[in-house]
Design an enzyme around this catalytic site. Structure first.
Site, PDB file in Angstrom:
ATOM      1  N   HIS A 114       0.845  -1.192   0.000  1.00  0.00           N
ATOM      2  CA  HIS A 114       0.000   0.000   0.000  1.00  0.00           C
ATOM      3  C   HIS A 114       0.880   1.242   0.000  1.00  0.00           C
ATOM      4  O   HIS A 114       2.018   1.212   0.438  1.00  0.00           O
ATOM      5  CB  HIS A 114      -0.950   0.012   1.198  1.00  0.00           C
ATOM      6  N   HIS A 116       0.972   5.388   0.984  1.00  0.00           N
ATOM      7  CA  HIS A 116       0.382   6.465   1.770  1.00  0.00           C
ATOM      8  C   HIS A 116       0.465   7.750   0.954  1.00  0.00           C
ATOM      9  O   HIS A 116       1.534   8.090   0.444  1.00  0.00           O
ATOM     10  CB  HIS A 116       1.170   6.680   3.068  1.00  0.00           C
TER      11      HIS A 116
END
Length: 140
Positions: free
Chosen positions: A101, A103
């Site tokens: 993932h 940010h």
């Protein structure tokens, strides 16, 4: 491919709610539950890949396009002067959820957030030796 024990796989499948801000057939983006600043978002592929070394390169274009859209929207929505894109690989690098993932962190001129302390090489020869060592491990 999904991992039944992975929280991000479960979010991508709609089993766990999230504050969704973007979705297409390959990528999902939602607000981080523990934001650095309001508007801090996470961008994930819907398919499960532990880290950057496991992501198929053909998925990269879809992820990058989604990050561009999400980052632009975060900046507009928050009035941020900039943003950071952060991505951690492995426990030593701060990865806590082992589903890759990114940010998207809105940044403000006066936020005083420091990401890391920068170092230096003792001399150019040491730097060149490290460059040669890293390059020797690249696969062609």
């Amino acid at each position: 491919m999904t991992d039944v024990n992975c929280i991000f796989c479960r979010i991508a499948k709609g089993e766990i709610p999230c504050s969704k801000i973007y979705e297409d057939d390959k990528v999902l983006a939602f607000l981080d539950l523990a934001p650095v600043h309001h508007g801090h978002a996470l961008v994930i592929p819907k398919s499960h890949h532990k880290d950057m070394l496991e992501v198929p390169s053909e998925l990269g274009c879809a992820i990058f396009a989604a990050m561009q859209k999400v980052a632009a929207a975060v900046v507009k929505a928050t009035g941020a002067q900039g943003f950071n894109v952060m991505q951690n690989n492995g426990l030593a690098a701060g990865q806590t959820v082992f589903h890759i993932h990114w940010h998207i962190i809105p940044r403000f001129d006066d936020d005083s957030l420091e990401m890391w302390e920068q170092g230096s090489y003792p001399d150019m020869a040491t730097m060149q030796a490290m460059a040669a060592k890293v390059a020797s491990y690249l696969e062609n």
